[in-house]
Structure formats: structure tokens, C-alpha cells
Design a protein around this motif. Structure first.
Motif, PDB file in Angstrom:
ATOM      1  N   SER A 180      31.184  15.208   2.889  1.00  0.00           N
ATOM      2  CA  SER A 180      30.630  16.388   3.563  1.00  0.00           C
ATOM      3  C   SER A 180      29.584  17.083   2.697  1.00  0.00           C
ATOM      4  N   HIS A 181      29.817  17.123   1.392  1.00  0.00           N
ATOM      5  CA  HIS A 181      28.823  17.691   0.487  1.00  0.00           C
ATOM      6  C   HIS A 181      27.558  16.832   0.485  1.00  0.00           C
ATOM      7  N   LEU A 182      27.726  15.512   0.442  1.00  0.00           N
ATOM      8  CA  LEU A 182      26.588  14.601   0.516  1.00  0.00           C
ATOM      9  C   LEU A 182      25.816  14.811   1.813  1.00  0.00           C
ATOM     10  N   ASP A 183      26.525  14.939   2.899  1.00  0.00           N
ATOM     11  CA  ASP A 183      25.907  15.151   4.201  1.00  0.00           C
ATOM     12  C   ASP A 183      25.026  16.405   4.191  1.00  0.00           C
ATOM     13  N   ALA A 184      25.542  17.479   3.627  1.00  0.00           N
ATOM     14  CA  ALA A 184      24.783  18.735   3.581  1.00  0.00           C
ATOM     15  C   ALA A 184      23.524  18.588   2.725  1.00  0.00           C
ATOM     16  N   GLN A 185      23.627  17.854   1.626  1.00  0.00           N
ATOM     17  CA  GLN A 185      22.465  17.681   0.750  1.00  0.00           C
ATOM     18  C   GLN A 185      21.405  16.783   1.402  1.00  0.00           C
ATOM     19  N   ILE A 186      21.826  15.795   2.156  1.00  0.00           N
ATOM     20  CA  ILE A 186      20.870  14.997   2.924  1.00  0.00           C
ATOM     21  C   ILE A 186      20.145  15.887   3.926  1.00  0.00           C
ATOM     22  N   GLY A 187      20.860  16.868   4.442  1.00  0.00           N
ATOM     23  CA  GLY A 187      20.235  17.834   5.344  1.00  0.00           C
ATOM     24  C   GLY A 187      19.073  18.565   4.697  1.00  0.00           C
ATOM     25  N   ARG A 188      19.160  18.827   3.416  1.00  0.00           N
ATOM     26  CA  ARG A 188      18.057  19.486   2.694  1.00  0.00           C
ATOM     27  C   ARG A 188      16.829  18.578   2.637  1.00  0.00           C
ATOM     28  N   VAL A 189      17.050  17.284   2.437  1.00  0.00           N
ATOM     29  CA  VAL A 189      15.939  16.330   2.415  1.00  0.00           C
ATOM     30  C   VAL A 189      15.267  16.283   3.780  1.00  0.00           C
ATOM     31  N   PHE A 236      19.969  14.872  -7.305  1.00  0.00           N
ATOM     32  CA  PHE A 236      19.118  13.863  -6.684  1.00  0.00           C
ATOM     33  C   PHE A 236      18.418  14.410  -5.436  1.00  0.00           C
ATOM     34  N   SER A 237      19.097  15.266  -4.684  1.00  0.00           N
ATOM     35  CA  SER A 237      18.460  15.870  -3.510  1.00  0.00           C
ATOM     36  C   SER A 237      17.334  16.814  -3.920  1.00  0.00           C
ATOM     37  N   ASP A 238      17.544  17.572  -4.995  1.00  0.00           N
ATOM     38  CA  ASP A 238      16.475  18.436  -5.517  1.00  0.00           C
ATOM     39  C   ASP A 238      15.228  17.603  -5.826  1.00  0.00           C
ATOM     40  N   ALA A 239      15.424  16.479  -6.507  1.00  0.00           N
ATOM     41  CA  ALA A 239      14.296  15.627  -6.887  1.00  0.00           C
ATOM     42  C   ALA A 239      13.596  15.053  -5.662  1.00  0.00           C
ATOM     43  N   ALA A 240      14.371  14.681  -4.653  1.00  0.00           N
ATOM     44  CA  ALA A 240      13.784  14.140  -3.424  1.00  0.00           C
ATOM     45  C   ALA A 240      12.983  15.211  -2.691  1.00  0.00           C
ATOM     46  N   ILE A 286      21.241  14.434 -20.497  1.00  0.00           N
ATOM     47  CA  ILE A 286      22.328  14.797 -19.582  1.00  0.00           C
ATOM     48  C   ILE A 286      21.906  15.954 -18.687  1.00  0.00           C
ATOM     49  N   GLU A 287      22.098  15.773 -17.381  1.00  0.00           N
ATOM     50  CA  GLU A 287      21.891  16.842 -16.397  1.00  0.00           C
ATOM     51  C   GLU A 287      23.248  17.376 -15.949  1.00  0.00           C
ATOM     52  N   ARG A 288      23.367  18.686 -15.861  1.00  0.00           N
ATOM     53  CA  ARG A 288      24.641  19.323 -15.505  1.00  0.00           C
ATOM     54  C   ARG A 288      24.715  19.689 -14.021  1.00  0.00           C
ATOM     55  N   THR A 289      23.584  19.692 -13.340  1.00  0.00           N
ATOM     56  CA  THR A 289      23.614  19.943 -11.897  1.00  0.00           C
ATOM     57  C   THR A 289      24.409  18.837 -11.217  1.00  0.00           C
ATOM     58  N   PHE A 290      25.241  19.184 -10.262  1.00  0.00           N
ATOM     59  CA  PHE A 290      26.066  18.178  -9.569  1.00  0.00           C
ATOM     60  C   PHE A 290      25.164  17.059  -9.047  1.00  0.00           C
ATOM     61  N   SER A 291      25.571  15.811  -9.249  1.00  0.00           N
ATOM     62  CA  SER A 291      24.697  14.655  -9.008  1.00  0.00           C
ATOM     63  C   SER A 291      24.043  14.674  -7.636  1.00  0.00           C
ATOM     64  N   THR A 292      24.807  14.965  -6.591  1.00  0.00           N
ATOM     65  CA  THR A 292      24.259  14.930  -5.242  1.00  0.00           C
ATOM     66  C   THR A 292      23.168  15.977  -5.061  1.00  0.00           C
ATOM     67  N   GLU A 293      23.360  17.154  -5.657  1.00  0.00           N
ATOM     68  CA  GLU A 293      22.349  18.199  -5.603  1.00  0.00           C
ATOM     69  C   GLU A 293      21.163  17.865  -6.504  1.00  0.00           C
ATOM     70  N   GLY A 338       0.778  -1.233   0.000  1.00  0.00           N
ATOM     71  CA  GLY A 338       0.000   0.000   0.000  1.00  0.00           C
ATOM     72  C   GLY A 338       0.806   1.277   0.000  1.00  0.00           C
ATOM     73  N   TYR A 339       2.126   1.169  -0.029  1.00  0.00           N
ATOM     74  CA  TYR A 339       2.977   2.361  -0.074  1.00  0.00           C
ATOM     75  C   TYR A 339       3.032   2.937  -1.486  1.00  0.00           C
ATOM     76  N   HIS A 340       3.121   4.267  -1.554  1.00  0.00           N
ATOM     77  CA  HIS A 340       3.457   4.924  -2.815  1.00  0.00           C
ATOM     78  C   HIS A 340       4.976   4.882  -2.928  1.00  0.00           C
ATOM     79  N   THR A 341       5.500   4.168  -3.925  1.00  0.00           N
ATOM     80  CA  THR A 341       6.949   4.008  -4.059  1.00  0.00           C
ATOM     81  C   THR A 341       7.480   4.927  -5.146  1.00  0.00           C
ATOM     82  N   HIS A 342       8.540   5.643  -4.813  1.00  0.00           N
ATOM     83  CA  HIS A 342       9.096   6.659  -5.707  1.00  0.00           C
ATOM     84  C   HIS A 342      10.613   6.575  -5.614  1.00  0.00           C
ATOM     85  N   ALA A 343      11.275   6.580  -6.762  1.00  0.00           N
ATOM     86  CA  ALA A 343      12.732   6.429  -6.809  1.00  0.00           C
ATOM     87  C   ALA A 343      13.393   7.666  -7.382  1.00  0.00           C
ATOM     88  N   VAL A 344      14.583   7.938  -6.846  1.00  0.00           N
ATOM     89  CA  VAL A 344      15.426   9.033  -7.335  1.00  0.00           C
ATOM     90  C   VAL A 344      16.854   8.512  -7.409  1.00  0.00           C
TER      91      VAL A 344
END
Length: 462
Positions: free
Chosen positions: A263-272, A172-176, A163-170, A108-114
Motif C-alpha cells: 500500500s505504501h508502494l502504491d501511494a508512492q507510484i501515485g506521486r510518479v 526512489f519515487s523522489d528521484a523519479a 547511505i540514504e536514510r529516506t525510506f527506499s520507496t520514497e 533514440g530514447y533518453h534512458t534514465h534509471a532509478v
């Protein structure tokens, strides 16, 4: 034991990194790396500090490791036959195996992938009803990311990739964040966010690229210029990312770049996490953070993850949310096939009957101190490992296919030598530990249908 209120079906945000070893988080004792967001998740949740990957049969460990996480079963049974030994980037999950997101969707979950899905598109399609910025590759330049939009037909043709030019970690975090902000359904969601950081090329954006000066980076205690013997895969791609013999200054730079990515990944997880809080659902959401495998980066003279030392087989695993104790660091043994059963247990979702992993929920509930007495890992047809948490046996084989490798064993006392610097296998006083672990390893290999189950565990035995 302080527990939070647990709704029957919490939302789930499942975060998985690429190449992030367990040790590289400040809350876990690394005083050099900066990870305030992951530190806060660990402080308000439970970190399972002794979690090992099942392993893989190819140098591209991402795909088999993720298959084990997705399915909760042995890679020998999760992936298509023994064909995986012949394909460097084997990724196909058997069509009759149910995956974690597929099971959540059926519950019953709505499943969404990024982000990254390094397994086959058919298994992805039966698991997710939505997605964004989907990467069906093992890696890419972080500012040239080949992605797909969600395709309800499941085809994902090459001509629809862009092709996306935004840095990958940002990216994927934007999409999340967008998914969380826009979600309006009454049913809970399972949001899967798969990053490609801190995998190379380690090119973190500023100010993170300049956050660490290599002069301030301490070398790990197990740094050596060259590995003392042939592990069986000494010329794999990862081992060519630094000169041989390993240069101390070059290795410090590699580590500095690795920490910058983390550390960059950590900061982007903070946005999520901030998006969850702004939505008012943070405390009703189960957050899981883990990785597909670790990385050597100079430890034992190695650079990659194609080995069974702790730096490569131990991964971070943090749970935070309903039903999870606060501020715990558990040392109980766990395997990455245990992640799916634990998520299902915390979400009150029934597991598929073929699941082989063990839920860690009894540990969280204080009902037991551990659910496993031993964990084992595999690498190709050249290495096997077994540990009881203190003693660790690594068995090396010569590969008949490549004529590489060394017939030998190593024994480490992880309690007194966590960096695995002293091989104790030659000491007669340890013969009992070797025999015990060898027996455990042989039983495990047979139980999980290991392709090497009929090979002697100790050289010279039959």
C-alpha cells in the motif's frame, strides 16, 4: 475495444517491484489489500493476469528474473554460461546480449534509471545515459539504502557508495519525480524505476505500518503448517523468516506487513503518476508495472519464492498508455521474457534478433486471443513447471549437488483449484494430461537450452 490515441514514440515509465505477487492487488480480486493507484492503472489499461517468470538457477531469483525482463531471452542464454549454477547471487548478463533499455537508447530514447539494478554494472552502463539513487545490491534496510550517483564511466567504485536514510520507496519515487519535472529534451524518455518493496524487511512507515490488523487478515486457502515433502530448498534464507511449523498468527502478521509495504508502494507510484499529469504528458506515456517474482508467505507451508507454485511464479503485469486497450484483464498465457517485445512493439522499436519473447501487442489489437499455448518455469536443478493455463505440471528432482529434493510430480487443475490444494497426479484419469504436459515441458527444455534437458521429465522414465 476502446483504444487511446497512440503517438509514434511514447515516453515510457517502467516500474518494477520486488516480491509482489500477482494476486496481491485489489483490482485482481484481493479484497484485503488497498492498492487504489494500481487499481486505476488496471482500470485505464490492460492487466495481463497470467504472466509467469522464467525462473532462476539460484535462490536469489531477483537477478535472473530481471535479466529475463531486460533481455527478452532465456536465462540460459542471457546469463554467463552454466557458471550461474555455482554462484548464489549470479547476476552477470552476457556482454553480447542487448537489453531493453539499451535497445530503447539505440532507438533514440533518453534512458534514465532509478533504484535497484541487481545485474552487472557493465550491462547497466550500456543501457542508461543517466540515473539517480542507484542500488547495486539485492536488498537493504529500507532506511539505510546504499546507493550511487550516476557514473558516466560505468565504474561505480565502492568508495563512491553512500547511505540514504529516506525510506527506499520514497527515495526512489523522489528521484523519479525529479527526473520527470526536470526533463526538457524533445526526444522521448525511458524511465526505469526499480523498487525494493515489498521485499523484506517489511517495515513500512506510518500510517501504512498500522493500516492492517493481523486479526483481520484471512489466511489463504492453501495455508498449511508445513510443506508435505522436500522441495529441494527447504532451508534457504526465506524459509527461515518464520517458525516451523508455521503458526497462523505469525503468518497473518507477515501478510499484514506485506500488504502495508504494498500500500505504501502504491501511494508512492501515485506521486510518479501525478508528476506525469502535472507535466501534461500522462496520456502520452506508456506506463508498465510488474515485479521480478512473487512470494509464498505461508502458502503451501512456504515463505519464499524458491518454488514453482502460482504464488511465486505469477507476477502482476499492467500496461497503460498509447496503444493499450482500457479496462481489460487478459488471461492469455505470458512469460516475463515477453515484456520487452511488448514494450518495443508499443513504442515502434525494432527488437534485437536474439529476442525469444513474444509480443502481446496482437492480443491488445484484438488480432488473437493468445500468443502462447504453454508457459514453463525453472528453479535451480530441482524443479520445472509447465502449464497450459488450466492444467499445471510441476516436476521435482533430487539435486545431485546438495542431495536434497524429491523425485515426484504434481498436477493441478487451475480452473477448479486456483490455490493448488489438490494434487491430481495419482488419478489414472489424468494420465493423458500428464503425458501431454510432460512432452511440452521436455520440448521447451530442449528449445531453451535448459541444463536439465536430458533428464527424464517423469520419474522412472528414460
Amino acid at each position: 475495444m476502446n483504444k487511446k490515441h497512440s503517438p509514434q514514440r511514447p515516453n515510457v515509465v517502467f516500474l518494477i517491484a520486488d516480491d509482489h505477487r500477482d494476486e496481491a492487488i485489489r483490482a485482481f480480486g484481493n479484497e484485503t489489500v488497498h492498492t487504489p493507484i494500481l487499481d486505476s492503472l488496471a482500470a485505464s489499461g490492460t492487466a495481463c493476469r497470467n504472466t509467469h517468470i522464467f525462473g532462476g538457477l539460484t535462490g536469489a531469483l531477483c537477478a535472473p528474473s530481471r535479466a529475463c525482463v531486460h533481455t527478452g531471452i532465456s536465462l540460459f542464454r542471457a546469463m554467463i554460461g552454466k557458471e550461474v549454477m555455482n554462484r548464489e547471487h549470479s547476476s552477470v548478463i552476457r556482454p553480447d546480449v542487448r537489453l531493453m533499455p539499451q535497445t530503447m537508447r539505440e532507438a533514440g530514447y533518453h534512458t534514465h534509471a532509478v533504484g535497484k539494478w541487481h545485474n552487472d554494472k557493465a550491462s547497466f552502463s550500456r543501457s542508461f545515459e543517466g540515473g539517480d539513487k542507484l542500488l547495486f545490491h539485492g536488498m537493504s534496510d529500507h532506511t539505510k539504502v546504499p546507493v550511487h550517483d550516476y557514473d558516466p564511466t560505468g565504474a561505480y567504485p565502492k568508495e563512491k557508495e553512500y547511505i540514504e536514510r529516506t525510506f527506499s520507496t520514497e527515495l526512489f519515487s523522489d528521484a523519479a519525480v525529479n527526473f520527470i519535472e526536470d526533463y526538457l529534451e524533445d526526444r522521448p524518455f525511458f524511465l526505469y524505476v526499480a523498487y525494493t518493496a515489498p521485499h523484506d524487511p517489511r517495515t513500512a512507515p506510518e500510517p501504512y505500518a498500522s493500516l492492517y490488523d493481523k486479526a483481520d487478515i484471512p489466511l489463504p486457502p492453501n495455508f498449511v503448517s508445513e510443506h508435505p515433502f522436500d522441495t529441494g530448498d527447504m532451508t534457504v534464507r526465506d524459509e527461515k523468516l518464520a517458525l516451523l511449523p508455521r503458526d497462523e498468527d505469525e503468518i497473518r502478521q507477515h501478510i499484514a506487513d506485506y500488504y502495508a509495504m504494498i500500500s505504501h508502494l502504491d501511494a508512492q507510484i501515485g506521486r510518479v503518476i501525478e508528476a506525469l499529469k502535472a507535466k501534461g504528458i500522462y496520456d502520452d506515456t506508456l506506463i508498465v508495472y510488474t515485479a521480478d517474482h512473487g512470494l509464498a508467505l505461508g502458502q503451501h507451508g512456504l515463505m519464499g519464492k524458491q518454488n514453482l507454485y502460482e504464488h511465486s511464479v505469477r507476477i502482476p503485469l499492467i500496461f497503460r498508455g498509447p496503444g493499450v486497450p482500457e479496462g481489460q484483464q487478459e488471461l492469455a498465457l505470458a512469460s516475463n521474457i515477453d515484456i520487452f517485445p511488448t514494450v518495443a512493439g508499443l513504442c515502434n522499436v525494432d527488437l534485437p534478433k536474439e529476442t525469444e519473447g513474444v509480443s502481446l501487442c496482437p492480443i491488445f489489437a484484438g488480432e488473437t486471443e493468445g500468443v502462447r499455448s504453454i508457459v514453463c518455469s525453472v528453479y535451480k536443478d530441482i524443479q520445472r513447471m509447465a502449464t497450459d493455463g488450466r492444467w499445471k505440471l510441476i516436476r521435482y528432482y533430487c539435486s545431485p549437488k546438495t542431495n536434497t529434493g524429491t523425485e515426484r510430480i504434481q498436477l493441478f487443475d487451475l480452473l477448479n483449484d486456483p490455490w493448488e490444494t489438490q494434487d491430481l497426479s495419482a488419478d489414472p484419469a489424468n494420465a493423458g494430461e500428464i503425458e501431454r504436459l510432460a512432452s511440452e515441458l521436455a520440448s521447451w527444455m530442449q528449445a531453451c537450452s535448459d541444463i536439465l534437458q536430458d533428464m527424464p521429465v517423469i520419474p522412472g522414465t528414460s
